[in-house]
Design a protein around this motif. Structure first.
Motif, PDB file in Angstrom:
ATOM      1  N   SER A  24     -14.830  11.002   7.135  1.00 47.67           N
ATOM      2  CA  SER A  24     -15.774  11.922   7.777  1.00 47.67           C
ATOM      3  C   SER A  24     -15.872  11.717   9.280  1.00 47.67           C
ATOM      4  N   ALA A  25     -15.482  10.551   9.787  1.00 45.01           N
ATOM      5  CA  ALA A  25     -15.534  10.303  11.228  1.00 45.01           C
ATOM      6  C   ALA A  25     -14.233  10.656  11.925  1.00 45.01           C
ATOM      7  N   CYS A  26     -13.263  11.178  11.176  1.00 41.37           N
ATOM      8  CA  CYS A  26     -11.976  11.577  11.758  1.00 41.37           C
ATOM      9  C   CYS A  26     -12.044  13.006  12.274  1.00 41.37           C
ATOM     10  N   GLY A  27     -11.078  13.343  13.108  1.00 39.95           N
ATOM     11  CA  GLY A  27     -11.000  14.695  13.624  1.00 39.95           C
ATOM     12  C   GLY A  27     -10.315  15.624  12.643  1.00 39.95           C
ATOM     13  N   ALA A  28     -10.245  16.904  13.041  1.00 40.18           N
ATOM     14  CA  ALA A  28      -9.554  17.902  12.221  1.00 40.18           C
ATOM     15  C   ALA A  28      -8.068  17.576  12.159  1.00 40.18           C
ATOM     16  N   LEU A  29      -7.477  17.804  10.997  1.00 39.02           N
ATOM     17  CA  LEU A  29      -6.063  17.479  10.804  1.00 39.02           C
ATOM     18  C   LEU A  29      -5.213  18.665  11.246  1.00 39.02           C
ATOM     19  N   LEU A  30      -4.944  18.712  12.554  1.00 40.28           N
ATOM     20  CA  LEU A  30      -4.163  19.783  13.152  1.00 40.28           C
ATOM     21  C   LEU A  30      -2.895  19.196  13.743  1.00 40.28           C
ATOM     22  N   ALA A  31      -1.771  19.779  13.418  1.00 41.60           N
ATOM     23  CA  ALA A  31      -0.486  19.251  13.874  1.00 41.60           C
ATOM     24  C   ALA A  31      -0.427  19.188  15.397  1.00 41.60           C
ATOM     25  N   GLY A  32      -0.099  18.007  15.925  1.00 43.91           N
ATOM     26  CA  GLY A  32       0.110  17.834  17.353  1.00 43.91           C
ATOM     27  C   GLY A  32      -1.139  17.839  18.195  1.00 43.91           C
ATOM     28  N   ALA A  33      -2.322  17.844  17.574  1.00 42.74           N
ATOM     29  CA  ALA A  33      -3.557  17.997  18.338  1.00 42.74           C
ATOM     30  C   ALA A  33      -4.147  16.679  18.814  1.00 42.74           C
ATOM     31  N   ASN A  34      -3.548  15.562  18.452  1.00 45.93           N
ATOM     32  CA  ASN A  34      -4.113  14.257  18.798  1.00 45.93           C
ATOM     33  C   ASN A  34      -3.019  13.282  19.189  1.00 45.93           C
ATOM     34  N   THR A  35      -3.427  12.254  19.898  1.00 44.61           N
ATOM     35  CA  THR A  35      -2.520  11.141  20.175  1.00 44.61           C
ATOM     36  C   THR A  35      -3.246  10.053  20.922  1.00 44.61           C
ATOM     37  N   THR A  36      -2.769   8.838  20.806  1.00 42.37           N
ATOM     38  CA  THR A  36      -3.214   7.735  21.647  1.00 42.37           C
ATOM     39  C   THR A  36      -1.996   7.244  22.422  1.00 42.37           C
ATOM     40  N   ILE A  37      -2.089   7.274  23.738  1.00 41.94           N
ATOM     41  CA  ILE A  37      -0.957   6.894  24.592  1.00 41.94           C
ATOM     42  C   ILE A  37      -1.396   5.730  25.474  1.00 41.94           C
ATOM     43  N   ALA A  38      -0.512   4.761  25.654  1.00 43.20           N
ATOM     44  CA  ALA A  38      -0.937   3.514  26.292  1.00 43.20           C
ATOM     45  C   ALA A  38       0.213   2.862  27.044  1.00 43.20           C
ATOM     46  N   VAL A  39      -0.175   1.960  27.941  1.00 43.28           N
ATOM     47  CA  VAL A  39       0.760   1.080  28.642  1.00 43.28           C
ATOM     48  C   VAL A  39       0.216  -0.336  28.540  1.00 43.28           C
ATOM     49  N   VAL A  40       1.080  -1.282  28.165  1.00 42.69           N
ATOM     50  CA  VAL A  40       0.741  -2.699  28.258  1.00 42.69           C
ATOM     51  C   VAL A  40       1.659  -3.320  29.308  1.00 42.69           C
ATOM     52  N   ALA A  41       1.153  -4.335  29.991  1.00 42.87           N
ATOM     53  CA  ALA A  41       1.924  -4.952  31.071  1.00 42.87           C
ATOM     54  C   ALA A  41       1.659  -6.445  31.104  1.00 42.87           C
TER      55      ALA A  41
END
Length: 333
Positions: free
Chosen positions: A225-242
């Motif tokens: 219930s705390a997740c978003g709508a399941l829509l193709a390509g509508a979400n992502t988490t993008i990151a950089v580690v260094a």
């Protein structure tokens, strides 16, 4: 006890700067991680719906080993042009991979989807992202804001407002690891019944608000219930580690792979068919590459930093477009 760097930001890693720029009418933004000198780089992609640029050249069998910057941007595929703006600025500084007399700045990028964010106004003429990429790179420095800034401006985290987060960790061997993330995940960052961060135990002392106790009743493993709508390509988490530990390209790839565990600790579920989860890794260090046992510690630290950065993104995020912030919904306990 483990400690963060003085800023608790990825810029605690020597040689790393960050710049951010936003279009608050279109509710989209760009975050640029600038290497003061070209840095060894790699990438790991786990999400089922990624959007990226120049990630193939980061493979172990390719010619180019170092990059000038990494771009994280909103705007979906339009946002990939933010890397062109970063290239424009870098080229003006004489930066880039030398090919004869020419120099070509190397700027991989990944994007998140914010085009359906409520209350935004779509641009009329050309997309703003090339301009945002240039502006963000030109203002890169050691200090930057978290939450509704840069690539995290139009981000969501399940049913909550997402955002930009960062964290760092100083290791006993003298090296520093840092992470920066734009959290726009389909999954939730906290228990739906209590608001307790999934990764709460990884926080450093005083880093996050006091969390509610784990309830005695077991978690419903099918409660999304705390997740978003399941829509193709509508979400992502993008990151950089260094890190400032010296890594070659293969070791950098292992750092990125291990850092992905930070997403799975902090977001449930992660790496879904609807997300484009992508993690870049940078090494600014010089000298002989680290031993496998040291790399193991670095990878673990990178994953922990990424989990902490995700929590810090949600703590700093402010309500926008009808999306509650974590602080608004759960911050009072």
């Amino acid at each position: 006890m483990a400690t963060s760097g003085p800023r608790n930001l990825i810029t605690d890693v020597p040689g790393i700067l960050v710049g951010q720029a936003e279009d608050r009418t279109a509710i989209t933004g760009t975050t640029v991680v600038l290497a003061e000198a070209p840095a060894i780089a790699a990438v790991d992609v786990r999400g089922g719906a990624p959007g990226s640029r120049e990630t193939e050249l980061l493979g172990p069998a390719t010619l180019v080993e170092r990059v000038d910057a990494i771009v994280l941007s909103g705007g979906s595929a339009f946002g990939l042009d933010a890397a062109s703006g970063a290239m424009d600025w870098l080229a003006a500084q004489g930066r880039g991979f030398g090919v004869g007399a020419a120099r070509v700045p190397i700027v991989p990028a990944a994007i998140l989807f914010d085009l359906n964010f409520p209350t935004r106004r779509h641009w009329i003429d050309e997309p703003p992202h090339r301009r945002l990429g240039y502006a963000a790179t030109s203002m890169a420095g050691k200090d930057f804001a978290l939450g509704n800034h840069g690539a995290g401006l139009g981000a969501k985290a399940g049913i909550l407002k997402g955002g930009t987060g960062s964290a760092s960790l100083c290791l006993a061997d003298g090296s520093t690891v840092g992470a920066i993330v734009a959290v726009n995940c389909c999954g939730s960052v906290a228990r739906p019944d209590r608001g307790r961060f999934w990764a709460a135990e990884l926080a450093l002392a005083g880093e996050i608000p006091t969390q509610p106790a784990i309830p005695e009743t077991p978690l419903d493993l099918e409660d999304f219930s705390a997740c978003g709508a399941l829509l193709a390509g509508a979400n992502t988490t993008i990151a950089v580690v260094a890190t400032d530990a010296p890594l070659d390209k293969n070791a950098c790839r292992r750092l990125a792979i291990m850092a992905q565990d930070g997403l799975t600790r902090a977001i449930r579920p992660a790496h879904t068919p609807f997300d484009g989860d992508t993690v870049f890794a940078l090494s600014t260090g010089t000298g002989a590459t680290v031993t496998p046992d040291r790399l193991t510690r670095l990878g673990s630290a990178a994953a922990d930093c990424l989990s902490r950065a995700i929590m810090r993104a949600l703590i700093a995020a402010e309500p926008l477009g009808g999306f509650e912030s974590w602080q608004e919904k759960w911050g009072s306990g």
